[in-house]
Write a protein that holds these residues in place. Structure first.
Motif, PDB file in Angstrom:
ATOM      1  N   LYS A   1       8.170  -7.968  38.121  1.00 52.66           N
ATOM      2  CA  LYS A   1       7.349  -8.213  36.928  1.00 52.66           C
ATOM      3  C   LYS A   1       8.090  -7.913  35.632  1.00 52.66           C
ATOM      4  O   LYS A   1       7.871  -8.569  34.614  1.00 52.66           O
ATOM      5  CB  LYS A   1       6.061  -7.385  37.007  1.00 52.66           C
ATOM      6  N   TRP A   2       8.958  -6.904  35.657  1.00 50.21           N
ATOM      7  CA  TRP A   2       9.722  -6.590  34.445  1.00 50.21           C
ATOM      8  C   TRP A   2      10.648  -7.747  34.079  1.00 50.21           C
ATOM      9  O   TRP A   2      10.826  -8.069  32.896  1.00 50.21           O
ATOM     10  CB  TRP A   2      10.531  -5.303  34.634  1.00 50.21           C
TER      11      TRP A   2
ATOM     12  N   SER B   1       8.506 -10.489  32.741  1.00 48.80           N
ATOM     13  CA  SER B   1       8.068 -10.106  31.397  1.00 48.80           C
ATOM     14  C   SER B   1       9.172 -10.340  30.373  1.00 48.80           C
ATOM     15  O   SER B   1       8.924 -10.840  29.270  1.00 48.80           O
ATOM     16  CB  SER B   1       7.649  -8.630  31.390  1.00 48.80           C
ATOM     17  N   SER B   2      10.427  -9.992  30.748  1.00 48.85           N
ATOM     18  CA  SER B   2      11.549 -10.168  29.810  1.00 48.85           C
ATOM     19  C   SER B   2      11.766 -11.648  29.496  1.00 48.85           C
ATOM     20  O   SER B   2      12.128 -12.001  28.366  1.00 48.85           O
ATOM     21  CB  SER B   2      12.818  -9.547  30.383  1.00 48.85           C
TER      22      SER B   2
ATOM     23  N   ASN C   1       1.907  -9.542  26.131  1.00 50.18           N
ATOM     24  CA  ASN C   1       2.412 -10.323  27.268  1.00 50.18           C
ATOM     25  C   ASN C   1       2.837  -9.420  28.419  1.00 50.18           C
ATOM     26  O   ASN C   1       2.525  -9.677  29.587  1.00 50.18           O
ATOM     27  CB  ASN C   1       3.609 -11.172  26.826  1.00 50.18           C
ATOM     28  N   THR C   2       3.560  -8.363  28.073  1.00 50.87           N
ATOM     29  CA  THR C   2       4.034  -7.424  29.101  1.00 50.87           C
ATOM     30  C   THR C   2       2.860  -6.801  29.848  1.00 50.87           C
ATOM     31  O   THR C   2       2.864  -6.711  31.090  1.00 50.87           O
ATOM     32  CB  THR C   2       4.891  -6.323  28.441  1.00 50.87           C
TER      33      THR C   2
ATOM     34  N   ILE D   1       1.227  -9.415  32.186  1.00 51.85           N
ATOM     35  CA  ILE D   1       2.030  -9.701  33.383  1.00 51.85           C
ATOM     36  C   ILE D   1       1.989  -8.533  34.368  1.00 51.85           C
ATOM     37  O   ILE D   1       1.930  -8.723  35.590  1.00 51.85           O
ATOM     38  CB  ILE D   1       3.484 -10.027  32.977  1.00 51.85           C
ATOM     39  N   MET D   2       1.989  -7.319  33.853  1.00 50.23           N
ATOM     40  CA  MET D   2       1.970  -6.140  34.725  1.00 50.23           C
ATOM     41  C   MET D   2       0.646  -5.999  35.482  1.00 50.23           C
ATOM     42  O   MET D   2       0.588  -5.390  36.549  1.00 50.23           O
ATOM     43  CB  MET D   2       2.223  -4.874  33.900  1.00 50.23           C
TER      44      MET D   2
END
Length: 665
Positions: free
Chosen positions: A101-102, A105-106, A176-177, A180-181
């Motif tokens: 997910k990170w 997210s990026s 957004n982060t 997504i998390m």
């Protein structure tokens, strides 16, 4: 690798980002343009009065910009939600391929940053062009001309714009982060399978509510036109209009279905059944959103229309109502004339006047109330006191001196005639009635008749505003004034330059300010009136225009994003239409009509209400103007139409992209 993927994703999803990009770019351009006004050098060289108004404009625009930045932040987040929803399936594919997910997210943060950076550059470019026009308008309002205009790029406004939108981008990235998390793979892969149900209301109940909404709107509009902005009725008027709008959008979808079912030939043609069902479903689901959007559009139309109309009318009004550079009125009894008084007090007045006319004003026991006796008067409390005052008289020769100085038409009277010069709007009809129905005037042993049945509307002297407020000055033959009581001296003059005017006004203030405050003398210059007038209305006009355009962009962005979200939610329905034989042209036509109707639905009612509301607002403002400022409303409607067309086609193209990705043929 990630950067290449980010660039590739942005290029592939460019139409998905169109509304997001358009909203950001327009927001940046407006933010920069209005905050760069203070960069013009001539605005740093204003006189004291205009400097106060210029500082006030910069301060108010700064405060308003921070408020608008908050609105745009929510709007950008709302636009970003659509993009996230649009690409849920893509997110699911990334997760099913093992990407953490990170990392995902990026990628999305990188895409947001790249699109935002591009929008920032484009917005600053558009803002630079827009700021030149706004700066020229500011110079005309606060300086009087745009001769000192310079092509300027404001680094201060750029820094403030970049900082504000950088904060917005950071908030969007964090949002957004977080999104997504918190998502689950199953939700992403099945996101496109959810559909909405069409709820139907009882047709008789819906029809009754629709008729009630029309009645409420008609009564509200009627009361608005009758009572205007009267605070005793305003709450009831707003309540009636609000109820009418809510009931209208709540019931109109059901009424549309009833009417469509009555005409089977149209209803069953091509994809009209599908289009009608889609539209009514949207209207029922989002009727509260439509109410809010209608309210925003209404506010934008009224604010923007009033702002532009006021701005475009001020210059003509100020020129027409100030034909002199200086007016001095001093009591007659026991006093020297203004020129003599100035000389005695060491004020270099006469030698600095290019031309002047010094005359005497007279009075009798006759009041304006005597002329208006028996007539119905629609006056404010201040004006009612004015009616009790004595009428001013002036000789034919003295009147013509003032007209010659100002370039206005001179008059000629017979021995038994008089004329009335009156331009006060509230009493204009009363003065006209007096001249047409009675008109005989007795002064001493002389009976005078009006030379004409209409009053003159010339400017005899300057006052503290550009309002035409001469309730009536009677022009009589020269020999008549010998029998009247001299009341005051009137001096009107013209200076060689604005610099000389400013110097003389400063000298007058140094010597006569105390006498002016206690009412024993009155003096005013063209620049003082111009500065106060343009300062006040200039600030109002700029703020109205800024706020009106931003409200319009907010409304159109929400409309666009609503439609794109609806199209995304109903993508499977369009796919089904293609499977049962509907071709691409039929589907696109249905989509075009749905988006067009949804865009027009809040606009039609907003325009209808704004026409009446703006008329009431302009009725309040037009006494400050010699011409009708409502004629300039077309400018604001043109801007609104342009924004509407841009957002509509951007929305339509993005919506088509959503449904054609399934290769509908």
């Amino acid at each position: 690798m990630s950067f290449k993927l980010i660039v590739k994703n942005v290029g592939r999803s460019i139409k998905d980002y169109s509304i997001y990009f358009l909203t950001l770019a327009l927001g940046v351009s407006l933010f920069y343009a209005f905050n760069s006004i203070s960069s013009q050098p001539d605005l740093d060289e204003l006189n004291y009065a205009m400097e106060l108004f210029g500082d006030a404009l910069v301060t108010y625009l700064g405060i308003l910009s921070k408020f608008i930045a908050v609105i745009l932040a929510f709007l950008v987040i709302y636009a970003n939600q659509f993009i996230m929803k649009r690409r849920k399936k893509e997110l699911g594919v990334y997760m099913s391929l093992g990407m953490n997910k990170w990392k995902i997210s990026s990628i999305f943060v990188g895409e947001t940053f790249l699109v935002g950076l591009f929008a920032l550059f484009v917005g600053l470019g558009l803002g630079f062009l827009l700021s030149q026009g706004i700066s020229m308008l500011a110079l005309k309002l606060f300086v009087g001309n745009a001769s000192g205009f310079q092509l300027m790029f404001s680094t201060g406004a750029m820094k403030e714009t970049i900082l504000s939108f950088a904060i917005i981008f950071v908030i969007v990235m964090l949002f957004n982060t977080r999104t997504i998390m918190n998502i689950k793979l199953i939700d992403l892969l099945t996101a496109n399978r959810k559909n909405q149900e069409l709820k139907t209301h009882n047709k008789w109940v819906a029809t009754l509510l629709f008729l009630l909404s029309i009645a409420s709107l008609i009564i509200g509009i009627t009361c608005l036109l009758k009572y205007g902005l009267n605070k005793d009725y305003l709450a009831w008027i707003v309540g009636l209009l609000a109820v009418g709008i809510i009931l209208f959008y709540y019931s109109v979808s059901s009424v549309m279905i009833v009417l469509a079912n009555r005409n089977k030939r149209i209803y069953l043609k091509n994809l009209n059944v599908f289009s009608f069902r889609q539209l009514t479903s949207k209207m029922q689901t989002n009727f509260l959103v439509m109410v809010v959007l209608c309210g925003l559009l209404f506010a934008s139309l009224v604010i923007l229309g009033t702002g532009f109309s006021t701005t475009s009318s001020m210059n003509k009004q100020a020129t027409q109502s100030t034909p002199f550079d200086l007016t001095i009125i001093a009591p007659f009894e026991g006093n020297a004339s203004p020129l003599e008084k100035a000389k005695n007090d060491g004020i270099p007045l006469e030698e600095n006047l290019e031309d002047y006319a010094e005359t005497i004003l007279y009075e009798t026991e006759l009041t304006y109330g005597d002329l208006f006796q028996g007539q119905k008067l629609d006056l404010s409390e201040t004006e009612k006191e004015m009616v009790k005052s004595h009428i001013t008289f002036i000789s034919e020769t003295d009147y013509n001196k003032q007209m010659e100085l100002s370039g206005q038409k001179q008059v000629q009277l017979d021995d038994n005639e008089y004329m009335i010069n009156a331009n006060h709007e509230r009493t204009e009809k009363n003065m006209k009635y007096y001249l047409e129905h009675d008109g005989k005037l007795t002064l001493g042993n002389r009976e005078l008749n009006p030379s004409q049945k209409t009053e003159l509307k010339n400017i005899i002297l300057l006052t503290t505003s550009t309002m035409t407020n001469d309730m009536g000055t009677i022009v009589v033959p020269d020999d008549i004034v010998q029998e009247l009581t001299p009341n005051s001296y009137l001096l009107n003059g013209k200076f060689t330059s604005k610099e000389v005017e400013g110097m003389v006004y400063e000298k007058l203030n140094n010597k006569w300010i105390e006498q002016s405050l206690d009412g024993s003398i009155f003096y005013i210059t063209h620049s003082v009136i111009h500065d106060s007038y343009f300062g006040t209305f200039g600030v109002i006009a700029f703020i109205c225009s800024y706020l009106g355009i931003v409200l319009m962009i907010v409304t159109l962005s929400v409309l666009a994003l609503q439609q794109l979200t609806e199209t995304q939610d109903n993508k499977e329905r369009y796919k089904t239409l293609a499977k049962i034989g509907a071709n691409k042209k039929m589907i696109h036509t249905s989509l075009f009509r749905q988006i067009g109707f949804y865009f027009l639905a809040p606009l039609v009612l907003a325009i209808l209400l704004s026409i009446f509301a703006t008329r009431v607002v302009l009725d309040k403002l037009e006494p400050f103007f010699a011409i009708s400022i409502s004629q300039n409303m077309m400018i604001s409607f043109g801007i609104i139409l342009l924004l509407y067309v841009i957002y509509f086609f951007a929305t339509y193209q993005s919506a088509k992209q959503i449904i054609v990705e399934d290769k509908i043929k």
